[in-house]
Design a protein around this motif. Structure first.
Motif, PDB file in Angstrom:
ATOM      1  N   HIS A 527      35.360  28.387  -4.829  1.00  0.00           N
ATOM      2  CA  HIS A 527      35.238  26.960  -5.383  1.00  0.00           C
ATOM      3  C   HIS A 527      35.175  25.737  -4.506  1.00  0.00           C
ATOM      4  O   HIS A 527      36.053  25.830  -3.409  1.00  0.00           O
ATOM      5  CB  HIS A 527      36.400  27.065  -6.386  1.00  0.00           C
ATOM      6  CG  HIS A 527      36.699  28.022  -7.533  1.00  0.00           C
ATOM      7  ND1 HIS A 527      35.695  28.097  -8.660  1.00  0.00           N
ATOM      8  CD2 HIS A 527      37.389  29.005  -7.567  1.00  0.00           C
ATOM      9  CE1 HIS A 527      35.952  29.041  -9.379  1.00  0.00           C
ATOM     10  NE2 HIS A 527      36.717  29.991  -8.889  1.00  0.00           N
ATOM     11  N   LYS A 529      33.932  21.328  -4.727  1.00  0.00           N
ATOM     12  CA  LYS A 529      33.976  20.215  -5.715  1.00  0.00           C
ATOM     13  C   LYS A 529      32.525  19.681  -6.037  1.00  0.00           C
ATOM     14  O   LYS A 529      31.418  20.315  -5.371  1.00  0.00           O
ATOM     15  CB  LYS A 529      34.618  19.051  -5.011  1.00  0.00           C
ATOM     16  CG  LYS A 529      34.134  18.508  -3.631  1.00  0.00           C
ATOM     17  CD  LYS A 529      34.495  17.439  -3.271  1.00  0.00           C
ATOM     18  CE  LYS A 529      34.174  16.837  -1.790  1.00  0.00           C
ATOM     19  NZ  LYS A 529      34.982  15.617  -1.132  1.00  0.00           N
ATOM     20  N   THR A 530      32.256  18.749  -7.101  1.00  0.00           N
ATOM     21  CA  THR A 530      30.944  18.337  -7.287  1.00  0.00           C
ATOM     22  C   THR A 530      30.335  17.401  -6.682  1.00  0.00           C
ATOM     23  O   THR A 530      31.277  16.549  -6.154  1.00  0.00           O
ATOM     24  CB  THR A 530      30.620  18.266  -8.789  1.00  0.00           C
ATOM     25  OG1 THR A 530      31.817  17.393  -9.162  1.00  0.00           O
ATOM     26  CG2 THR A 530      31.234  19.656  -9.609  1.00  0.00           C
ATOM     27  N   ASP A 543      27.192  21.801  -7.510  1.00  0.00           N
ATOM     28  CA  ASP A 543      28.419  22.319  -6.667  1.00  0.00           C
ATOM     29  C   ASP A 543      27.829  23.300  -5.721  1.00  0.00           C
ATOM     30  O   ASP A 543      27.113  24.274  -6.161  1.00  0.00           O
ATOM     31  CB  ASP A 543      29.268  22.949  -7.703  1.00  0.00           C
ATOM     32  CG  ASP A 543      30.464  23.690  -6.967  1.00  0.00           C
ATOM     33  OD1 ASP A 543      30.597  23.645  -5.942  1.00  0.00           O
ATOM     34  OD2 ASP A 543      31.409  23.751  -7.819  1.00  0.00           O
ATOM     35  N   SER A 546      30.874  26.833  -5.736  1.00  0.00           N
ATOM     36  CA  SER A 546      31.509  27.806  -6.844  1.00  0.00           C
ATOM     37  C   SER A 546      30.589  28.905  -7.165  1.00  0.00           C
ATOM     38  O   SER A 546      31.124  30.072  -7.670  1.00  0.00           O
ATOM     39  CB  SER A 546      31.808  26.806  -7.897  1.00  0.00           C
ATOM     40  OG  SER A 546      32.830  25.818  -7.667  1.00  0.00           O
TER      41      SER A 546
END
Length: 761
Positions: A527, A529-530, A543, A546
């Motif tokens: 995962h 962050k955008t 992203d 992810s």
């Protein structure tokens, strides 16, 4: 007595050497363990002093185990009452399988049954079996039709030293090597012996987390790694010897008190935050002191090491994640600086995720062990530095930059990437494109796709836009060795960010492999962050960590332009747009930008729909007319068709196949099932409505017979969009093809069709 010490696969010979140094005899390395014979004090010493063993087991029986009944009957004959005291609890851990016993938990259960039944018959009391905190732990190792049964003298894993910090806010800042792995690297480097020399210095590259430093100091100050343990498995063993154990502990404490006065010299080279804090906290938890120095830049290594009596060096370059290969390259570059600053003939040990680390050292390893770090493959290698500056393979870029590479042939990749990058940048500037494909397996041996993403200027806050690279590796054929593919990928990671002027931490690697179900491709990422990029005047969140795909399919850039133009001709009160298999809703944003105030976005993924909503809000498309539906698309279409719902423009971009449990019982196959779907879509169109259907199956062919019978008109516009005029769109207002210039090398990346109900006559 007979014993065996277990260890991680690959450590067997190192453990055998360590036991030999303790005076243990009759040593025999096996798979995942080392057997030895001797007195009980020899096994106790291994428990207290071994840094490589995971457990030490005293063998109490070997029994037949051709099936579960035989195992039970054989185990029932073992004199458990000679080992387990009345009222004490026990546990059984089983390892291995056979043709008839394929479940280790079942093996443990049958052995437990035998222990309890035997104890009940002998003492009238059935002991309690508990998986945790048992007074005595038994071990069963199954091989073929025989089982070896023993008592765990450790009572738990020996690599839990007692000084480790938990990960998280108050613990380790970065992932640390497990103590036994750290010790193995130090053993491979020869520090266990070299640390006894006065003034000897051990250099640690990437010691974040502190375990490498703690194990190095422990060896240098003669600290028994088991001294911090509060509980041992042999303490409640009826055949144990408290006197023998207490004598060994007393000796270990005396040696520790003497050794603490030596304060070995450790130099840590690590540019990660809080490395010094972690190392000092771990040493404090272990009650150790040392002469510690820290260097946070590769350039500072030569000055810091000048004149020092360097005994050895250990480098852990295994910590970058699988999609952070450019960070691995940076680790190797730092290792190169370190190796060049070391005296000739210095022993160096490395933990690495691939064999490209040899490129940094500049010589071949004397020893390489295949090991596992968690679920990942890794290598523990030891080298001796060259007497002169090593001759490393490198390529020289157009700006004069020299890049170390693992393979000489990578100069061809560098040349090709520089050429296409310059051409693509000129095209992108002319077309106002900020995110595009730079390279697409132009050279068969360097089988990757490289996409460049640029941060939207609106989100830069006065700073220069950030740039990211996403490198998608296509799975290599089985006949290509893993070593060769990993070296090529290492060289791509070394060359690409320098050619594209992208920071190494902004380069992400992904591997496309066929999945058994659910998705078309396997996702091996973590995962993240955008970030926000711009396309066609719109903002989209991406992203890079992810999922396999980033949140926008760059190859559909022209298709989205067509959707916007078609939306303009259909915009108006009550006009409706439908986006099926919508992913992150990028097509919906284009339709809304074309004037569609009523849109419906449908996808089975809650995560993707959340991103779709965010993309719409970011572009200020709000209001009750914009609907988002989480549903099985096929089922939803059937329901809406039956309800008489009609749309003016539909975009449908289904997966090639899916075995997801959320879809129909037999799954989805676009070649097999597209006909029914397209027929249903044409029944959901308004009289002048049109659907765009996209497919990324290279061999896809529409079922014309079926579609003709259902009066469905389908026209391909993949390479030529001029037929769009028949649907009320001026061809001059849309791209001439749905395959943009940056995807021309992969012309079959998708096919796009216009679909509607056939006109009468």
């Amino acid at each position: 007595m007979e014993f065996f010490a277990t260890c991680p696969a690959g450590f067997e010979q190192l453990l055998a050497d360590e036991l030999a140094d303790m005076g243990v005899s009759s040593i025999r390395p096996l798979s995942g363990q080392v057997s030895f014979t001797g007195e009980l004090r020899h096994a106790y010493r291994a428990c207290l002093w071994s840094r490589l063993a995971s457990n030490v087991v005293c063998v109490i029986a070997r029994v037949d185990a051709k099936d579960s009944d035989t195992l039970y009957a054989s185990a029932l004959e073992v004199a458990w009452e000679d080992h387990l005291a009345m009222g004490d609890t026990f546990s059984v851990n089983a390892h291995g399988t056979s043709e008839t016993l394929v479940n280790s938990k079942f093996v443990a259960l049958r052995t437990s049954d035998a222990i309890r039944d035997r104890m009940l018959a002998k003492s009238g009391t059935r002991p309690t079996s508990t998986p945790r905190d048992a007074d005595l732990s038994f071990v069963v190792r199954l091989r073929d039709d025989r089982a070896t049964i023993g008592v765990s003298l450790a009572g738990g894993t020996l690599f839990n030293r007692g000084y480790e910090l938990s990960s998280g806010r108050e613990g380790q800042s970065v992932h640390a090597l497990r103590p036994d792995y750290a010790a193995a690297a130090l053993h491979a480097a020869g520090w266990a012996n070299a640390s006894r020399e006065d003034g000897a210095v051990c250099v640690l590259l990437y010691a974040g987390g502190g375990t490498l430093a703690a194990e190095a100091v422990g060896m240098g100050t003669d600290q028994a790694p088991g001294l911090l343990r509060q509980r041992w498995g042999h303490e409640r063993w009826l055949k144990g010897s408290a006197r023998s154990w207490s004598n060994l502990v007393k000796e270990a404490r005396e040696r520790a008190a003497t050794g603490l006065a030596r304060a070995p010299k450790i130099v840590v080279v690590d540019d990660r935050r809080r490395t010094e804090r972690d190392c000092r906290r771990v040493l404090g938890a272990a009650g150790m002191t040392a002469d510690l120095s820290f260097i946070d830049t590769p350039e500072g290594v030569p000055a810091k090491l000048e004149g020092a009596s360097i005994a050895c060096a250990v480098a852990d370059t295994s910590w970058p994640h699988a999609d952070e290969l450019s960070l691995s390259v940076c680790c190797n570059d730092t290792l190169t600086h370190l190796v060049d600053a070391l005296p000739a003939r210095t022993r160096v040990a490395t933990f690495s995720s691939d064999t490209s680390v040899s490129t940094a050292v500049g010589t071949s390893p004397e020893l390489t062990l295949d090991v596992r770090l968690g679920r990942d493959s890794a290598y523990l290698s030891s080298y001796v530095t060259a007497q002169e500056t090593p001759e490393r393979t490198h390529v020289t870029l157009a700006d004069g930059t020299s890049v170390n590479v693992a393979m000489a042939a990578s100069d061809q990749f560098a040349a090709r990437l520089q050429k296409v990058a310059a051409e693509r940048a000129a095209w992108a500037q002319e077309e106002w494109v900020s995110c595009y494909r730079v390279y697409d397996a132009d050279l068969p041996d360097y089988n990757v796709a490289i996409d460049l993403y640029t941060q939207a200027e609106e989100t830069c806050r006065g700073r220069a836009p950030r740039r990211w690279l996403v490198v998608q590796e296509y799975a290599a054929p089985r006949e290509i060795s893993r070593d060769k593919t990993s070296k090529r990928l290492h060289d791509i990671a070394a060359i690409a960010p320098r050619v594209m002027d992208v920071m190494p931490q902004n380069v992400f690697f992904k591997t496309r492999t066929r999945s058994k179900g659910g998705s078309q491709y396997a996702d091996k990422s973590v995962h993240g962050k955008t970030h926000v990029i711009e396309e066609g005047g719109l903002l989209f969140e991406v992203d890079f960590m992810s999922h396999l795909d980033t949140g926008i399919f760059l190859d559909h850039r022209p298709t989205r332009e067509i959707i916007r133009e078609m939306a303009k001709t259909r915009a108006g009160e009550g006009r409706r747009f439908l986006n099926l298999f919508a992913y992150t809703g990028t097509a919906t944003c284009y339709a809304a930008d074309g004037g569609m105030t009523n849109t419906t976005t449908v996808d089975m993924s809650k995560t993707y729909l959340t991103r779709a909503k965010s993309n719409m809000r970011r572009n200020r498309f709000r209001g009750p007319g914009h609907i988002f539906e989480q549903a099985d698309v096929l089922k939803w279409v059937a329901e809406q068709r039956a309800a008489g719902e009609r749309y003016d423009l539909i975009f449908c971009d289904p997966p090639t196949f899916s075995n997801s449990s959320g879809m129909r019982r037999r799954g989805w196959d676009v070649q097999r099932d597209h006909g029914e779907l397209l027929i249903a879509l044409t029944r959901m169109l308004t009289p002048d409505g049109v659907a765009l259907f996209s497919c990324n199956l290279r061999t896809f062919e529409p079922d014309m017979k079926k579609l003709d019978r259902a009066h469905v008109e389908i026209v391909e516009i993949t390479r030529d969009t001029s037929p769009i005029e028949r649907f009320g769109i001026d061809p001059s207002q849309v791209p001439a093809t749905t395959i943009a210039q940056d995807f021309e090398r992969n012309a079959k990346i998708h096919k796009v069709y216009l679909v509607r109900r056939a006109q009468e006559g």
